[in-house]
Design a protein around this motif. Structure first.
Motif, PDB file in Angstrom:
ATOM      1  N   GLN A 278       0.876  -0.977  -0.126  1.00 14.16           N
ATOM      2  CA  GLN A 278       0.009  -0.123  -0.119  1.00 14.16           C
ATOM      3  C   GLN A 278       0.921   1.241  -0.017  1.00 14.16           C
ATOM      4  O   GLN A 278       0.620   2.122  -0.820  1.00 14.16           O
ATOM      5  CB  GLN A 278      -0.871  -0.121   1.350  1.00 14.16           C
ATOM      6  CG  GLN A 278      -2.064   1.011   1.213  1.00 14.16           C
ATOM      7  CD  GLN A 278      -3.204   0.858   2.233  1.00 14.16           C
ATOM      8  OE1 GLN A 278      -2.731   0.101   3.148  1.00 14.16           O
ATOM      9  NE2 GLN A 278      -4.104   1.335   2.155  1.00 14.16           N
ATOM     10  N   GLN A 279       1.827   1.220   0.899  1.00 16.49           N
ATOM     11  CA  GLN A 279       2.821   2.392   0.934  1.00 16.49           C
ATOM     12  C   GLN A 279       3.605   2.682  -0.283  1.00 16.49           C
ATOM     13  O   GLN A 279       3.672   3.814  -0.759  1.00 16.49           O
ATOM     14  CB  GLN A 279       3.666   2.194   2.128  1.00 16.49           C
ATOM     15  CG  GLN A 279       4.626   3.306   2.617  1.00 16.49           C
ATOM     16  CD  GLN A 279       5.885   2.705   3.377  1.00 16.49           C
ATOM     17  OE1 GLN A 279       5.665   1.877   4.051  1.00 16.49           O
ATOM     18  NE2 GLN A 279       6.869   3.654   3.641  1.00 16.49           N
ATOM     19  N   LEU A 280       4.247   1.648  -0.995  1.00 15.97           N
ATOM     20  CA  LEU A 280       4.845   1.880  -2.276  1.00 15.97           C
ATOM     21  C   LEU A 280       3.871   1.723  -3.717  1.00 15.97           C
ATOM     22  O   LEU A 280       4.630   1.730  -4.331  1.00 15.97           O
ATOM     23  CB  LEU A 280       5.901   0.853  -2.373  1.00 15.97           C
ATOM     24  CG  LEU A 280       7.027   0.747  -1.246  1.00 15.97           C
ATOM     25  CD1 LEU A 280       8.235  -0.096  -1.585  1.00 15.97           C
ATOM     26  CD2 LEU A 280       7.458   2.285  -1.036  1.00 15.97           C
ATOM     27  N   ASN A 281       2.598   1.528  -3.391  1.00 16.96           N
ATOM     28  CA  ASN A 281       1.688   1.643  -4.524  1.00 16.96           C
ATOM     29  C   ASN A 281       1.930   0.400  -5.383  1.00 16.96           C
ATOM     30  O   ASN A 281       1.966   0.757  -6.555  1.00 16.96           O
ATOM     31  CB  ASN A 281       1.692   2.972  -5.030  1.00 16.96           C
ATOM     32  CG  ASN A 281       0.319   3.190  -5.745  1.00 16.96           C
ATOM     33  OD1 ASN A 281      -0.693   2.561  -5.668  1.00 16.96           O
ATOM     34  ND2 ASN A 281       0.603   3.937  -7.052  1.00 16.96           N
ATOM     35  N   TYR A 282       2.118  -0.731  -4.998  1.00 16.27           N
ATOM     36  CA  TYR A 282       2.185  -1.846  -5.775  1.00 16.27           C
ATOM     37  C   TYR A 282       1.267  -3.144  -5.558  1.00 16.27           C
ATOM     38  O   TYR A 282       0.379  -2.868  -4.338  1.00 16.27           O
ATOM     39  CB  TYR A 282       3.436  -2.503  -6.083  1.00 16.27           C
ATOM     40  CG  TYR A 282       4.025  -3.016  -4.743  1.00 16.27           C
ATOM     41  CD1 TYR A 282       3.973  -4.401  -4.433  1.00 16.27           C
ATOM     42  CD2 TYR A 282       4.978  -2.365  -3.984  1.00 16.27           C
ATOM     43  CE1 TYR A 282       4.329  -4.840  -3.263  1.00 16.27           C
ATOM     44  CE2 TYR A 282       5.528  -3.001  -2.768  1.00 16.27           C
ATOM     45  CZ  TYR A 282       5.251  -4.126  -2.624  1.00 16.27           C
ATOM     46  OH  TYR A 282       5.778  -4.630  -1.316  1.00 16.27           O
ATOM     47  N   ALA A 283       0.659  -3.811  -6.463  1.00 15.80           N
ATOM     48  CA  ALA A 283      -0.371  -4.967  -6.086  1.00 15.80           C
ATOM     49  C   ALA A 283       0.202  -5.752  -4.877  1.00 15.80           C
ATOM     50  O   ALA A 283       1.276  -6.290  -4.738  1.00 15.80           O
ATOM     51  CB  ALA A 283      -0.585  -5.729  -7.332  1.00 15.80           C
ATOM     52  N   SER A 284      -0.675  -6.091  -3.918  1.00 13.92           N
ATOM     53  CA  SER A 284      -0.247  -6.805  -2.721  1.00 13.92           C
ATOM     54  C   SER A 284      -0.172  -8.328  -3.330  1.00 13.92           C
ATOM     55  O   SER A 284      -0.622  -8.837  -4.083  1.00 13.92           O
ATOM     56  CB  SER A 284      -1.740  -6.774  -1.695  1.00 13.92           C
ATOM     57  OG  SER A 284      -1.178  -7.777  -0.688  1.00 13.92           O
ATOM     58  N   PRO A 285       1.079  -8.986  -2.698  1.00 17.24           N
ATOM     59  CA  PRO A 285       1.496 -10.294  -3.138  1.00 17.24           C
ATOM     60  C   PRO A 285       0.398 -11.428  -2.288  1.00 17.24           C
ATOM     61  O   PRO A 285       0.621 -12.571  -2.604  1.00 17.24           O
ATOM     62  CB  PRO A 285       2.748 -10.400  -2.654  1.00 17.24           C
ATOM     63  CG  PRO A 285       3.095  -9.260  -1.551  1.00 17.24           C
ATOM     64  CD  PRO A 285       2.125  -8.341  -1.933  1.00 17.24           C
ATOM     65  N   ILE A 286      -0.141 -10.759  -1.413  1.00 19.07           N
ATOM     66  CA  ILE A 286      -1.187 -11.614  -0.351  1.00 19.07           C
ATOM     67  C   ILE A 286      -2.486 -11.860  -1.103  1.00 19.07           C
ATOM     68  O   ILE A 286      -2.961 -11.187  -1.949  1.00 19.07           O
ATOM     69  CB  ILE A 286      -1.352 -10.984   0.780  1.00 19.07           C
ATOM     70  CG1 ILE A 286       0.153 -10.532   1.492  1.00 19.07           C
ATOM     71  CG2 ILE A 286      -1.967 -11.744   2.073  1.00 19.07           C
ATOM     72  CD1 ILE A 286       1.241 -11.788   1.759  1.00 19.07           C
TER      73      ILE A 286
END
Length: 414
Positions: A278-286
């Motif tokens: 969320q902080q670095l604005n990429y899709a969560s791997p979870i």
């Protein structure tokens, strides 16, 4: 699907589950899990305890007699012997885990970690029921180097191995020499383990340093897993890409002719992973949900059991359904309960109802047994406390089983 539909083994048998515990130990466990059911107490405790240890407050005695005693095998390798012996008396094996982190002392610290891991292997080789030990590559390598390599691997195209080769070329001469030393340390550990017939379980790390760990582990498997599984990689199935990676790893094992060692876990860094994404604005791997994690985990179990000629699997889970499913699949296929390519494992101090009932039914099962000085295992203990206060139903399940056994013993005496 109900438990009864999944075969005859029952995880509700508390007599088997707690046979190794005295009434006093069982009451202490009851008190501890009751305390951990208070989320605010755990929240407060996990903040205060590391600080109190750091500034030298005299709380080690309290920790040693409560949470440490429940979840840790001892402060030294030698202290684990009595715990391992007790477990062995009930046909439960041990995975030794020394939580060394070499980061603070640089290269000297990493070399020291390597020697400590080798010491654990040499000790395990002398014991009748310690078939595995666990290592963290972050105990052998600088986090920043792993992070840089991982980032570089992601910036290239092609297979994982091709991207890794290109990533290595992008390192400076000094960094390449540093990475060579990391590889040499892991090589030394795996060579000793192969010689001593002790399995090495390579722990999973955060997603942003995992790729170089995966590559190193695959290279070690290719070298040492030709005739038997010595090296195991850890697959965190709460990541949405890991089932595919397990299948790809199997394909690599077939092509390169080695046995894939696969320890299947759900995962350990969920909150940290989501927050960073969320902080670095990429899709969560979870995975988007627990159901998705469960689906992939159980699919991973099925895939492993269907390919036992090439996969040695460790079902490392506290989920009753996943463990029961594995036993059912084995029974359906006529696979012996003690098959050398199937092993079960749970953390020491948790899910005794799974561990001891599996052992009682003749399955190969172990407790993951951490050890080390209290100050070093505090992060591990804080995770266990948080896990037991946040995992839906886990503390309630533990407490319910302990209460049931205490009542059974009381009625037996009366």
């Amino acid at each position: 699907m109900s438990q009864t539909n999944l075969g005859t083994i029952s995880f509700d048998n508390t007599e088997n589950a707690f046979a190794y515990k005295s009434d006093k130990s069982l009451k202490q466990a009851h008190f501890l899990f009751s305390s951990m059911s208070y989320a605010s107490l755990v929240r407060w405790g996990t903040k205060i305890t590391p600080w109190a240890i750091k500034i030298g407050l005299p709380i080690q005695g309290i920790i040693r007699s409560t949470i440490f005693k429940q979840f840790v095998g001892g402060e030294t390798l030698e202290e684990t012997a009595s715990v391992a012996k007790t477990l062995g008396d009930y046909k439960v094996q041990v995975i030794l885990d020394y939580g060394v982190e070499g980061g603070e002392d640089g290269e000297a610290g990493f070399d020291h970690s390597c020697e400590e891991f080798i010491k654990v292997i040499n000790y395990a080789a002398t014991q009748p029921n310690i078939p595995f030990m666990s290592i963290k590559v972050t105990g052998l390598a600088r986090f920043g180097l792993l992070e840089k390599l991982d980032q570089s691997v992601h910036s290239h195209a092609g297979s994982l191995m091709k991207r890794y080769a290109k990533a290595l070329e992008g390192l400076s001469a000094e960094e390449q020499a540093e990475w060579q030393r990391v590889s040499a340390r892991l090589q030394k550990i795996c060579a000793t383990a192969a010689e001593k017939n002790v399995g090495v379980l390579v722990d999973a790390e955060e997603t942003w340093i995992q790729d170089p760990v995966d590559v190193l582990t695959i290279l070690m498997m290719e070298q040492y897993n030709k005739t038997k599984a010595v090296v195991y990689n850890t697959y965190q199935l709460y990541r949405h890409d890991r089932l595919k990676f397990l299948e790809d790893s199997h394909e690599a094992a077939v092509i390169r002719n080695f046995i894939l060692g696969a320890k299947l876990v759900r995962g350990a860094y969920m909150e940290k992973e989501r927050a960073r994404a969320q902080q670095l604005n990429y899709a969560s791997p979870i995975q988007p949900s627990k159901e998705a994690s469960d689906r992939d985990y159980n699919a991973g179990v099925r895939f492993s059991i269907e390919n036992l000629d090439r996969i040695a699997v460790i079902v490392a889970s506290h989920n009753e359904y996943s463990n029961l499913l594995t036993t059912q699949l084995m029974d359906e296929k006529g696979i012996p309960h003690n098959h050398s390519h199937v092993h079960f494992s749970q953390l020491y101090g948790m899910s005794d109802n799974i561990t001891f009932n599996l052992a009682n039914a003749g399955f190969s099962v172990s407790k993951y047994l951490p050890f080390g000085p209290i100050k070093d295992v505090i992060p591990y203990l804080m995770r266990r406390a948080q896990e037991n206060s946040s995992v839906a139903g886990q503390t309630g399940r533990e407490l319910g089983l302990i209460k049931k056994e205490l009542e059974r013993r009381k009625s037996k005496k009366s």
